[in-house]
Design an enzyme around this catalytic site. Structure first.
Site, PDB file in Angstrom:
ATOM      1  N   ALA A  73       0.961  -1.141   0.171  1.00  0.00           N
ATOM      2  CA  ALA A  73      -0.007   0.097  -0.016  1.00  0.00           C
ATOM      3  C   ALA A  73       0.918   1.325  -0.010  1.00  0.00           C
ATOM      4  O   ALA A  73       0.506   2.415  -0.506  1.00  0.00           O
ATOM      5  CB  ALA A  73      -0.686  -0.167   1.125  1.00  0.00           C
ATOM      6  N   THR A  74       2.013   1.347   0.697  1.00  0.00           N
ATOM      7  CA  THR A  74       2.906   2.413   0.559  1.00  0.00           C
ATOM      8  C   THR A  74       3.223   2.597  -0.855  1.00  0.00           C
ATOM      9  O   THR A  74       3.039   3.843  -1.188  1.00  0.00           O
ATOM     10  CB  THR A  74       4.323   1.948   1.370  1.00  0.00           C
ATOM     11  OG1 THR A  74       3.864   1.946   2.510  1.00  0.00           O
ATOM     12  CG2 THR A  74       5.447   3.236   1.283  1.00  0.00           C
ATOM     13  N   ASN A 153      -6.019   3.667  10.530  1.00  0.00           N
ATOM     14  CA  ASN A 153      -5.191   2.777  10.962  1.00  0.00           C
ATOM     15  C   ASN A 153      -4.962   2.767  12.581  1.00  0.00           C
ATOM     16  O   ASN A 153      -4.516   2.087  13.075  1.00  0.00           O
ATOM     17  CB  ASN A 153      -3.786   2.463  10.167  1.00  0.00           C
ATOM     18  CG  ASN A 153      -3.353   3.686   9.962  1.00  0.00           C
ATOM     19  OD1 ASN A 153      -3.650   4.653   9.353  1.00  0.00           O
ATOM     20  ND2 ASN A 153      -1.912   3.627  10.432  1.00  0.00           N
ATOM     21  N   GLN A 181      -6.942  -0.703   5.525  1.00  0.00           N
ATOM     22  CA  GLN A 181      -7.455  -1.248   6.590  1.00  0.00           C
ATOM     23  C   GLN A 181      -8.690  -1.694   6.781  1.00  0.00           C
ATOM     24  O   GLN A 181      -9.343  -2.547   7.441  1.00  0.00           O
ATOM     25  CB  GLN A 181      -7.398  -0.164   7.837  1.00  0.00           C
ATOM     26  CG  GLN A 181      -5.964   0.116   8.290  1.00  0.00           C
ATOM     27  CD  GLN A 181      -5.453  -1.025   8.979  1.00  0.00           C
ATOM     28  OE1 GLN A 181      -6.088  -1.986   9.658  1.00  0.00           O
ATOM     29  NE2 GLN A 181      -4.109  -0.943   9.169  1.00  0.00           N
ATOM     30  N   HIS A 203      -0.783  -7.951   3.090  1.00  0.00           N
ATOM     31  CA  HIS A 203      -0.413  -8.297   4.481  1.00  0.00           C
ATOM     32  C   HIS A 203      -1.374  -7.979   5.554  1.00  0.00           C
ATOM     33  O   HIS A 203      -1.045  -8.252   6.912  1.00  0.00           O
ATOM     34  CB  HIS A 203       1.198  -8.213   4.831  1.00  0.00           C
ATOM     35  CG  HIS A 203       1.625  -6.653   5.242  1.00  0.00           C
ATOM     36  ND1 HIS A 203       1.741  -6.215   6.272  1.00  0.00           N
ATOM     37  CD2 HIS A 203       1.927  -5.692   4.348  1.00  0.00           C
ATOM     38  CE1 HIS A 203       1.887  -4.996   6.590  1.00  0.00           C
ATOM     39  NE2 HIS A 203       1.682  -4.449   5.212  1.00  0.00           N
ATOM     40  N   THR A 242       9.886  -7.836 -12.987  1.00  0.00           N
ATOM     41  CA  THR A 242       9.136  -9.218 -12.915  1.00  0.00           C
ATOM     42  C   THR A 242       8.276  -9.275 -11.710  1.00  0.00           C
ATOM     43  O   THR A 242       8.538  -8.915 -10.516  1.00  0.00           O
ATOM     44  CB  THR A 242      10.641 -10.117 -12.754  1.00  0.00           C
ATOM     45  OG1 THR A 242      11.390  -9.880 -13.734  1.00  0.00           O
ATOM     46  CG2 THR A 242      10.077 -11.670 -12.574  1.00  0.00           C
ATOM     47  N   CYS A 327       4.311   3.201  11.596  1.00  0.00           N
ATOM     48  CA  CYS A 327       4.951   4.277  11.017  1.00  0.00           C
ATOM     49  C   CYS A 327       4.516   5.378  11.065  1.00  0.00           C
ATOM     50  O   CYS A 327       3.477   5.660  10.316  1.00  0.00           O
ATOM     51  CB  CYS A 327       5.075   3.769   9.132  1.00  0.00           C
ATOM     52  SG  CYS A 327       4.165   2.252   8.844  1.00  0.00           S
TER      53      CYS A 327
HETATM   54  C1  LIG Z   1      -0.363  -0.643   6.548  1.00  0.00           C
HETATM   55  C2  LIG Z   1      -0.890   0.457   5.936  1.00  0.00           C
HETATM   56  C3  LIG Z   1      -0.428   1.113   4.980  1.00  0.00           C
HETATM   57  C4  LIG Z   1       1.194   0.441   4.307  1.00  0.00           C
HETATM   58  O1  LIG Z   1       1.121  -0.806   3.521  1.00  0.00           O
HETATM   59  P1  LIG Z   1       2.342  -1.672   3.134  1.00  0.00           P
HETATM   60  O2  LIG Z   1       1.901  -2.604   2.431  1.00  0.00           O
HETATM   61  O3  LIG Z   1       2.790  -2.146   4.452  1.00  0.00           O
HETATM   62  O4  LIG Z   1       3.244  -0.796   2.419  1.00  0.00           O
HETATM   63  C5  LIG Z   1      -0.932   2.012   4.348  1.00  0.00           C
HETATM   64  N1  LIG Z   1      -1.846   2.580   4.679  1.00  0.00           N
HETATM   65  C6  LIG Z   1      -2.522   2.180   5.546  1.00  0.00           C
HETATM   66  C7  LIG Z   1      -3.794   2.579   6.099  1.00  0.00           C
HETATM   67  C8  LIG Z   1      -2.090   1.052   6.536  1.00  0.00           C
HETATM   68  O5  LIG Z   1      -2.721   0.323   7.486  1.00  0.00           O
END
Ligand SMILES: *Cc1c(COP(=O)(O)O)cnc(C)c1O
Length: 395
Positions: A73-74, A153, A181, A203, A242, A327
């Site tokens: 998601a990042t 989150n 989330q 994840h 890839t 984070c």
């Molecule tokens: C965990 C999270 C992310 C980041 O996701 P990653 O796959 O770890 O990069 C982004 N946005 C929200 C709201 C999250 O909870």
């Protein structure tokens, strides 16, 4: 004997579902082909990717053509914001977001500001909800994108995405949402909600790490999005490299399971959360953060008077929980989300986040609540003791 702590940090990541691992195994072993190769090994991988893409599309009711695989998601958030800004900069230099975004939105916005983009950070009320009128009034003819977190989150607040989408589209502005989330907690239908771009990750739904997706709605004219990573032209030239076949297969399986178990899991998890909160409310003055009427079922963010959460974490090693987002973007480790809902520094340092999942059991939740309550009482007693002691010596 060492007993593993009870895992109540499911907003930062979730445990891999064993069925997901089973689905991935062949692609970590015998089926190692590059999905772009034009031979047997390549076909096996590209077929597996099509199936996974379909499952992910089904989960959000998109077409599989609308799913772009990323590393998580990042990256999806980076791609959405930077990619849209780069493609539409001739039409405007303004984007709108909120004060309670994940760091992967806030930090991107900060960087875009350095490049001359104007960013409006919408404020939120005490429950973490944005003001729809403020959103509407913030949109100008220079606005090219609105990006609003779907479910927070830290405090779990779920925004009124349908209404937000109506406002954006009535003004002809694209809407991106970070739905990381809410996926697996709520039924998210991108058609019904009329979302243009949506980030999510594997994840957080019991899939593997390092794989996520950006949904980009197919429209005419096409939504244009510049790539962050150029190369072999994978993923429609939007994200080269890839493809991570085992991770994508795992993500697909996790999406399939999330869809089929959605109702059962969300009821189960909500019940755990509610039992946990009912117990903790025995503590005087405890406060639940977020919006009680519009909150992720797996979220419990609470402020406990007269204690420091870092002391509680030190004391209760049998429960894995967190102070706030893994984070954080603010200096001194202060949560920008709790700050945005009006908590002061003291209250923020007294706030803890608990996140539940289908992997938790009712028994361990009750035990965790009991351990926490005991430790909180001890900490509160010793802190009032110190305070009264200081008072005496001051007199
Ligand atoms: C965990 C999270 C992310 C980041 O996701 P990653 O796959 O770890 O990069 C982004 N946005 C929200 C709201 C999250 O909870």
């Amino acid at each position: 004997m060492f007993k593993e702590p009870t895992y109540l940090d499911n907003h930062s990541t979730t445990k891999l579902d064993p069925k997901v691992l089973d689905a991935m195994m062949p692609f970590l072993t015998n089926n190692y082909g590059n999905s772009a190769s034009q031979h047997y090994f390549g076909y096996v991988s590209s077929e597996a990717i099509s199936i996974a893409r379909k499952k992910i599309a089904v989960l959000i009711n998109s077409s599989d053509e609308e799913i772009i695989f990323t590393s998580g998601a990042t990256e999806s958030n980076n791609l959405a914001l930077k990619g849209i800004v780069d493609s539409y900069k001739s039409q405007g230099n303004h984007i709108i977001t909120t004060k309670i975004e994940h760091s992967s939105i806030i930090d991107v916005c900060k960087k875009l500001e350095q490049k001359g983009i104007i960013v409006t950070y919408l404020s939120v009320d005490k429950t973490g909800m944005i003001d729809l009128l403020e959103l509407q009034n913030s949109i100008t003819d220079k606005t090219i994108l609105v990006s609003i977190i779907f479910g927070n989150n830290e405090i779990g607040t779920i925004q009124q995405i349908q209404k937000i989408s109506d406002i954006c589209h009535s003004k002809g502005v694209l809407l991106h949402t970070d739905a990381t989330q809410v996926i697996g907690q709520l039924n998210v239908d991108v058609r019904e909600l009329n979302i243009d771009l949506m980030s999510f990750t594997s994840h957080k739904i019991h899939g593997p790490k390092g794989i996520g997706a950006l949904f980009i709605k197919q429209t005419t004219p096409k939504i244009l999005i510049s790539a962050l990573i150029d190369g072999g032209g994978h993923e429609k030239n939007i994200r080269s490299g890839t493809l991570n076949v085992p991770a994508i297969v795992g993500f697909g399986k996790a999406a399939e399971i999330a869809k089929s178990e959605l109702l059962t899991n969300s009821n189960f998890v909500k019940n755990l959360r509610d039992k946990f909160e009912t117990k903790l409310q025995l503590i005087d003055g405890i406060k639940i953060n977020g919006n009680i009427n519009s909150r992720l079922v797996n979220n419990s963010n609470i402020t406990i008077p007269n204690i420091k959460i870092k002391n509680l974490m030190r004391k209760v090693k049998s429960v894995a929980f967190s102070t706030h987002a893994a984070c954080s973007t603010m200096d001194g480790n202060i949560s920008h989300v709790l700050n945005a809902i009006g908590l002061n520094k003291n209250e923020i340092e007294s706030s803890a986040r608990f996140g539940f999942s289908k992997m938790n059991t009712e028994k361990e939740i009750i035990e965790a609540a009991d351990s926490l309550i005991n430790a909180i009482k001890e900490l509160q007693n010793s802190s009032t003791h110190i305070i009264s002691h200081t008072n005496i010596s001051n007199n």
